[in-house]
Design an enzyme around this catalytic site. Structure first.
Site, short mmCIF file in Angstrom:
data_model
loop_
_atom_site.label_atom_id
_atom_site.label_comp_id
_atom_site.label_asym_id
_atom_site.label_seq_id
_atom_site.Cartn_x
_atom_site.Cartn_y
_atom_site.Cartn_z
N SER A 181 39.00 -9.06 16.39
CA SER A 181 38.64 -10.47 16.26
C SER A 181 39.26 -11.22 17.43
O SER A 181 40.47 -11.14 17.65
CB SER A 181 39.18 -10.99 14.93
OG SER A 181 38.96 -12.37 14.83
N LYS B 230 34.25 -9.28 17.16
CA LYS B 230 34.00 -10.60 16.53
C LYS B 230 34.57 -11.67 17.45
O LYS B 230 35.71 -11.56 17.90
CB LYS B 230 34.67 -10.62 15.16
CG LYS B 230 34.93 -12.00 14.56
CD LYS B 230 35.24 -11.86 13.07
CE LYS B 230 36.28 -12.87 12.61
NZ LYS B 230 36.54 -12.77 11.16
N LYS C 190 35.25 -15.82 17.91
CA LYS C 190 35.28 -17.14 17.29
C LYS C 190 34.48 -18.09 18.17
O LYS C 190 34.62 -18.07 19.41
CB LYS C 190 36.72 -17.65 17.16
CG LYS C 190 37.60 -16.75 16.30
CD LYS C 190 37.63 -17.19 14.86
CE LYS C 190 38.65 -16.38 14.07
NZ LYS C 190 38.60 -16.68 12.63
N ASP D 276 32.14 -15.79 14.59
CA ASP D 276 32.75 -16.44 13.42
C ASP D 276 32.93 -17.92 13.74
O ASP D 276 33.64 -18.28 14.67
CB ASP D 276 34.12 -15.79 13.12
CG ASP D 276 34.76 -16.35 11.86
OD1 ASP D 276 34.14 -17.20 11.17
OD2 ASP D 276 35.91 -15.95 11.55
N GLU E 266 29.48 -15.52 10.90
CA GLU E 266 30.37 -15.73 9.75
C GLU E 266 30.62 -17.22 9.52
O GLU E 266 30.93 -17.96 10.45
CB GLU E 266 31.70 -15.01 10.02
CG GLU E 266 32.65 -15.02 8.84
CD GLU E 266 33.92 -14.21 9.09
OE1 GLU E 266 33.98 -13.46 10.09
OE2 GLU E 266 34.87 -14.36 8.31
N ASP F 252 32.55 -16.28 4.02
CA ASP F 252 33.99 -16.02 3.86
C ASP F 252 34.53 -17.07 2.89
O ASP F 252 34.52 -16.88 1.67
CB ASP F 252 34.64 -16.09 5.26
CG ASP F 252 36.17 -16.00 5.25
OD1 ASP F 252 36.78 -16.01 4.17
OD2 ASP F 252 36.78 -15.95 6.34
N LYS G 232 38.09 -11.26 1.22
CA LYS G 232 39.54 -11.27 1.41
C LYS G 232 40.15 -11.12 0.02
O LYS G 232 39.89 -11.96 -0.86
CB LYS G 232 40.00 -12.57 2.07
CG LYS G 232 39.57 -12.65 3.53
CD LYS G 232 40.02 -13.93 4.19
CE LYS G 232 39.62 -13.91 5.65
NZ LYS G 232 39.65 -15.25 6.25
N GLY H 67 41.31 -10.46 6.61
CA GLY H 67 42.74 -10.62 6.36
C GLY H 67 43.21 -12.04 6.61
O GLY H 67 42.44 -12.91 7.01
MG MG Z 1 36.44 -15.93 8.64
#
Ligand code: MG
Length: 371
Positions: free
Chosen positions: A136, A162, A164, A189, A214, A239, A263, A291
């Site tokens: 990520s 992934k 952001k 994300d 996401e 999420d 999660k 996480g």
């Molecule tokens: Mg997320």
């Protein structure tokens, strides 16, 4: 389960470098660790993954401590518990606060597996010997920095990347990565940074063949997500929006997503995570495990749950040394390539490192069962 006492600690783990999120910059990760001791000397460990301030959800560390001390721990000590699922039922009268509930539920699962002398993954019904982890990447200052960061992880062997995104750092950034790295498993994300008015942005992202986007819209929404999902072919991954099994059922019914990031902490523990993955699996929804910048205790629970068959996509479960020079479990969690071998020991399969656990403890309380 013959519970004798519960110990709660606040741990302050030094981060290797300050962790930047859209709302905070942290040098230490504070977490609450719950130990449930039985009369035979077994100890089950759980972690409450709240941040210090209620920015991710309604929970925060001081509030979680008070809730655990005043309600959840006394209730656990007073109950007769044969199986960890029973605590979820018992706690259902308390609204939300799933991360606090999760710490007890996960500690009971660890204890239950140790009493049965079995690995937690097996007790949960998991079948995998190793679980895959993706990388990520936070928002980078410009496209060249992003490309060189991605290159580093591709060289390390990661298959799922992934990234952001936020308005202004989305289409050009993702397009540059797709053009440079070709057919990798690429996802974005958005952490709720957009609204339905940004449909043109999503239509452009839709052309990049992302494996998912996401949480593009509001943290508590499933209605607008259904509208967005009907207009793009890229799967939406929820999420923050999925807190309960009911949320998952409704989101699936409304077709708000094609994937759910479970999660364990966000959904109240392993009992609920297991149910949501089953519901998702039965409905063709992709599942992976996310996480919360956790210590090794929560990571160990995440490894165990990710062995369930519904977890079909690479997970966000990092090695201990990605964020911390020293973890509170032994051995520290290591990657074998981009996989984590599922430990074969009883319970979570890692020992608590009591030296560092004590060293990092800043607050501790012991609660005994009353007979
Ligand atoms: Mg997320």
């Amino acid at each position: 389960m013959k519970i004798e006492k519960i110990v709660m600690r606040q741990i302050q783990m030094p981060l290797k470098k300050a962790f930047e999120t859209s709302f905070d910059s942290m040098k230490f990760k504070n977490c609450l660790i719950v130990e449930i001791h039985d009369q035979d000397g077994n100890i089950g460990y759980g972690e409450c993954s709240t941040f210090e301030r209620p920015y991710y959800n309604e929970e925060f560390m001081g509030g979680a401590w008070a809730l655990l001390e005043n309600f959840l721990i006394p209730e656990t000590l007073a109950a007769t518990i044969e199986h960890p699922d029973e605590i979820t039922e018992l706690f259902s009268k308390y609204r939300r606060n799933e991360m606090a509930k999760s710490s007890i539920n996960c500690a009971l699962w660890d204890l239950y597996a140790k009493e049965k002398k079995m690995p937690l993954a097996k007790v949960l019904g998991g079948t995998k010997e190793k679980v895959e982890t993706g990388v990520s990447i936070g928002i980078q200052k410009d496209i060249p920095s992003l490309l060189s960061t991605v290159q580093g992880y591709i060289d390390e062997g990661y298959r799922r990347v992934k990234i952001k995104i936020k308005p202004g750092k989305d289409i050009d950034y993702m397009t540059a990565v797709r053009e440079r790295f070709g057919d990798i498993m690429l996802m974005a994300d958005a952490n709720s940074a957009y609204s339905l008015e940004d449909i043109d942005t999503f239509k452009k992202l839709d052309e990049l063949g992302l494996i998912m986007i996401e949480q593009p819209l509001a943290h508590d929404d499933i209605v607008d997500h259904a509208e967005l999902q009907s207009q793009i072919k890229t799967k939406i991954c929820l999420d923050e929006s999925i807190v309960t099994l009911e949320d998952a059922r409704k989101a699936i019914k409304l077709k708000s997503c094609g994937i759910i990031n479970i999660k364990v902490a966000r959904v109240g523990g392993l009992t609920q995570a297991k149910k949501i993955q089953k519901l998702g699996y039965d409905n063709g929804i992709g599942i992976w495990c996310g996480g919360m910048l956790d210590s090794g205790i929560a990571r160990a629970h995440n490894i165990a749950v990710a062995t369930l068959e519904g977890y079909t996509l690479p997970n966000d479960i990092a090695a201990s040394d990605r964020y911390y020079a020293q973890d509170i479990i032994s051995p520290m969690i290591k990657l074998n390539g981009t996989f984590i071998e599922v430990p074969k020991g009883n319970g979570i399969g890692f020992d608590a490192d009591t030296y560092y656990m004590d060293k990092f403890t800043v607050r501790k309380a012991v609660y005994n069962k009353k007979y």
